[in-house]
Design an enzyme around this catalytic site. Structure first.
Site, PDB file in Angstrom:
ATOM      1  N   CYS A   1      -8.368   3.264   1.715  1.00 52.60           N
ATOM      2  CA  CYS A   1      -9.778   3.627   1.808  1.00 52.60           C
ATOM      3  C   CYS A   1      -9.923   4.568   2.991  1.00 52.60           C
ATOM      4  CB  CYS A   1     -10.650   2.384   1.998  1.00 52.60           C
ATOM      5  SG  CYS A   1     -12.416   2.766   2.175  1.00 52.60           S
TER       6      CYS A   1
ATOM      7  N   GLU B   1     -12.103   7.967  -3.357  1.00 53.51           N
ATOM      8  CA  GLU B   1     -10.655   7.909  -3.487  1.00 53.51           C
ATOM      9  C   GLU B   1     -10.159   9.155  -4.199  1.00 53.51           C
ATOM     10  OE1 GLU B   1      -7.789   7.328  -2.234  1.00 53.51           O
ATOM     11  OE2 GLU B   1      -8.313   5.205  -2.139  1.00 53.51           O
TER      12      GLU B   1
END
Length: 254
Positions: free
Chosen positions: A2, A111
């Site tokens: 992340c 992402e």
């Protein structure tokens, strides 16, 4: 992994979900990046017996955990994520897992899908959020680093785990999401040892997130507007023409 996330809901929504007595106003943030301040929630000191008031508080920490034993942060890697599978035993996270577990409120995260070069596909950014929107809480860790002059810096990291099947089409890792019914157990570092909350460090359910293709503008910290979450059409490379098969019914002059 992340590496970017967003928190775009109102302070009232955060306060209600996380059970906070007080929370200062803050603006919507669409592109939160490492080294920037992030909002975290920690367990309180305990209310008087019989009180039903919220017993958690929020504070800002720098995203990028620095263990207390580090002498010079400039010579230490920036730990924005902690792997759930190894955090309990890793020196950098061991103390935080035992004493300083936190929740990191978010609206979702970004992402990158990076295909193998031979596919001819370009890297593609995705905005990953709960289906229908709303707010979630990532599992996080916190450490306070003290310099030789006595100044202190609160730092934090987001825990990640192996991606579930739907998320694995984009990336092999994903942040750990703590369910509201498990907030208290995750934050309770007084009676809940790391091994007793290890069952919370699992991938989100298959249909929990939706993945929306967005532009690569999210990769630049200077871009901070809501347009970062606008969907884009994913371009696929043209497939090479299929070679004729002598047995597919076509005539051959050879």
């Amino acid at each position: 992994m992340c590496g970017r996330f967003a928190l775009t809901v109102s302070p009232e929504e955060v306060r209600e979900l996380l059970g906070l007595l007080e929370l200062e106003d803050f603006p919507a943030r669409y592109n939160i990046a490492p080294t920037q301040p992030i909002l975290v929630v920690i367990a309180g000191e305990g209310q008087d017996r019989g009180s039903n008031l919220p017993d958690r508080r929020a504070l800002l920490v720098r995203w990028g955990l620095t263990p207390s034993w580090v002498k010079d942060p400039k010579e230490f890697p920036l730990l924005i994520n902690a792997r759930a599978e190894t955090a309990i035993g890793k020196a950098s996270f061991r103390a935080a897992m035992r004493h300083r577990r936190v929740l990191v409120p978010a609206s979702g995260f970004y992402e990158w899908h990076r295909p193998a070069k031979e596919t001819g596909e370009k890297p593609q950014a995705y905005w990953v959020r709960p289906r229908g929107g709303g707010i979630i809480a990532f599992a996080g860790l916190m450490e306070t680093w003290s310099s030789s002059d006595g100044s202190e810096v609160d730092t934090g990291a987001i825990m990640t785990t192996k991606a579930n099947r739907s998320m694995s089409s984009i990336h092999e890792r994903m942040p750990v999401v703590i369910k509201p019914e498990d907030f208290s157990r995750w934050l309770d570092c007084k009676t809940q040892e790391p091994r007793e909350v290890a069952d919370l460090l699992v991938p989100a359910e298959e249909d929990f997130f939706e993945m929306i293709a967005v532009s690569d503008r999210v990769n630049k910290v200077a871009n901070m507007g809501p347009d970062l979450q606008e969907p884009v059409v994913v371009e696929r490379p043209p497939k090479p023409p299929r070679k004729p098969d002598p047995d597919d019914g076509q005539l051959s002059f050879l």
